[in-house]
Design a protein around this motif. Sequence first.
Motif, PDB file in Angstrom:
ATOM      1  N   GLU A 186      -5.549  -7.516   4.999  1.00 21.03           N
ATOM      2  CA  GLU A 186      -5.563  -6.556   5.868  1.00 21.03           C
ATOM      3  C   GLU A 186      -6.280  -5.199   4.837  1.00 21.03           C
ATOM      4  OE1 GLU A 186      -5.373  -6.262   9.111  1.00 21.03           O
ATOM      5  OE2 GLU A 186      -4.401  -4.327   9.541  1.00 21.03           O
ATOM      6  N   LYS A 188      -6.783  -1.411   4.233  1.00 22.37           N
ATOM      7  CA  LYS A 188      -5.970  -0.037   4.360  1.00 22.37           C
ATOM      8  C   LYS A 188      -7.184   0.813   5.160  1.00 22.37           C
ATOM      9  CE  LYS A 188      -2.528   2.657   2.290  1.00 22.37           C
ATOM     10  NZ  LYS A 188      -1.914   3.019   0.959  1.00 22.37           N
ATOM     11  N   TRP A 195      -4.596  -5.699   1.295  1.00 18.61           N
ATOM     12  CA  TRP A 195      -2.964  -6.235   1.291  1.00 18.61           C
ATOM     13  C   TRP A 195      -3.378  -7.869   1.581  1.00 18.61           C
ATOM     14  CZ3 TRP A 195       1.704  -3.035   2.214  1.00 18.61           C
ATOM     15  CH2 TRP A 195       1.650  -1.747   1.889  1.00 18.61           C
ATOM     16  N   VAL A 235       0.144  -9.130   8.269  1.00 12.99           N
ATOM     17  CA  VAL A 235       0.234  -7.771   7.770  1.00 12.99           C
ATOM     18  C   VAL A 235      -0.519  -6.884   8.821  1.00 12.99           C
ATOM     19  CG1 VAL A 235      -0.288  -6.156   5.876  1.00 12.99           C
ATOM     20  CG2 VAL A 235       0.227  -8.827   5.503  1.00 12.99           C
ATOM     21  N   ARG A 236       0.160  -5.554   9.035  1.00 13.22           N
ATOM     22  CA  ARG A 236      -0.711  -4.450   9.798  1.00 13.22           C
ATOM     23  C   ARG A 236      -0.149  -3.148   9.154  1.00 13.22           C
ATOM     24  NH1 ARG A 236      -4.676  -7.009  12.132  1.00 13.22           N
ATOM     25  NH2 ARG A 236      -4.196  -8.621  13.539  1.00 13.22           N
ATOM     26  N   ILE A 237      -1.295  -2.403   8.955  1.00 14.57           N
ATOM     27  CA  ILE A 237      -0.953  -0.981   8.418  1.00 14.57           C
ATOM     28  C   ILE A 237      -1.342   0.075   9.444  1.00 14.57           C
ATOM     29  CG2 ILE A 237      -2.034   0.579   6.421  1.00 14.57           C
ATOM     30  CD1 ILE A 237      -2.364  -1.909   5.012  1.00 14.57           C
ATOM     31  N   ALA A 244       3.473   0.149   6.643  1.00 15.74           N
ATOM     32  CA  ALA A 244       2.922  -1.188   6.797  1.00 15.74           C
ATOM     33  C   ALA A 244       3.952  -2.165   7.290  1.00 15.74           C
ATOM     34  CB  ALA A 244       2.203  -1.681   5.423  1.00 15.74           C
ATOM     35  N   ALA A 259       3.835   2.636   2.738  1.00  8.33           N
ATOM     36  CA  ALA A 259       2.436   2.226   2.241  1.00  8.33           C
ATOM     37  C   ALA A 259       1.887   2.840   1.046  1.00  8.33           C
ATOM     38  CB  ALA A 259       1.296   2.058   3.563  1.00  8.33           C
TER      39      ALA A 259
END
Length: 324
Positions: A186, A188, A195, A235-237, A244, A259
């Motif tokens: 993922e 940013k 990430w 994973v998610r931001i 995150a 994050a």
Amino acid sequence: MRRLTYLSAGLAVAASMASPAFAYMVYVSNEKDNTVTVVDSVTKEVVRTINVGQRPRGITISHDGKFIYLCASDDDTIEIIDTATYEIVGSLPSGPDPELFVLSPDGKTLYVANEDDNLVTVIDLEGKKVVAEVPVGVEPEGMGISPDGKTMVNTSETTNMAHFIDTATNEITHNVLVDSRPRFAEFKPDNSEIWVSAEIGGTVSIIDNASREVKHKITFEIPGLRSESIQPVGVRITADGTKAYVALGPANRVAVIDAKTYEVEKYVLVGQRVWQLAFTPDQKTIISTNGVSNDITFIDVATDEAIQSVTVGALPWGVVVHPN
């Protein structure tokens, strides 16, 4: 005239207060029973079950919201679902065993991980044709694309690498070693970092996008759980780059991370074997797929509290959200 104006304004306010919250449709791929479950985000009720191909996993949506793209892994194809009718209206040539994919920011290209063939397949969506095949490491899965669309990152589970691919040339420019069994990549939102989660390694590697080197590793500790039970996957931001969320597999939790400092702030208890994550478009809610408990969990992003779980199909794997 002024009294009428005030009256009209008051009625408008009352009407807006009485109107229901805006609904998003949540699409969940169920790996075992070959379905996609559609859930209303406001009522938290299942509104439709769509029969699809065998072993559906990766799922995403076109930028205009008209079509769902779905990896039917055991059918070696990508199915196209019309979001207005919930009907399968076509397919894409995916290569063998498509597991996960990512859509380019301009919505024109789909990058697909072919686990059995150690390839990333590049698909032109308008022409519905393969335009390139990129050899990568063994068992490719994780797929992430930079916000500017210039770089695509694929992770190979057995080679334990993040492969950086130039989208202009469809060639690998860098290979970055990460921890064991990387499953997701993922970017940013500011394009500064990638990430990468490592399921068996139990870490998330933060890769600097300028140097293409690992600058930090996030580890996880949950009281009462053995380290081998904590297996980072999805994973998610957030769009502002401040928080995150990491799905921790059989730990049955979603980690909430600052994050900027990389500190774990909280573990949110959800269903069993949490796999993937997706934000609602307003980013007020994040949703987890919980494979063993056959449900999804809605998490309030403001409070980082689990709101409600909803039963879906068997072995929910992927999730994507779009306005109704």
